[in-house]
Motif scaffolding. Structure first.
Motif: not given
Length: 79
Positions: A21-25
């Motif tokens: 869910q984190i950016p660029k995960g």
């Protein structure tokens, strides 16, 4: 990849994997899946498509939006 995701997220209680869910995960998986779709054997292309399906299952729509075009472009190559 499928076994790892299934082991981390239990569908009954958790529908998303937090790390994705984190950016660029999802970034570490994109090149591998795209290469499998573009340059792999028909069997590998099928497994790559299933891998994309698994990623879509375990991430939310907001996180998927940044990578949807990259996946769609690679899938068009297969057709």
């Amino acid at each position: 990849m499928r076994a790892a995701f299934t082991g981390i997220a239990v569908r009954d209680t958790v529908s998303c994997i937090t790390a994705l869910q984190i950016p660029k995960g999802v970034s570490p998986f994109v090149p591998m899946l795209k290469a499998g779709l573009r340059h792999g054997s028909p069997e590998l292309q099928g497994h790559s498509a299933l891998g994309i399906g698994e990623l879509v299952t375990f991430i939310n729509a907001k996180s998927l939006g940044a990578f949807a075009i990259k996946f769609a472009g690679a899938m068009i190559w297969v057709v």
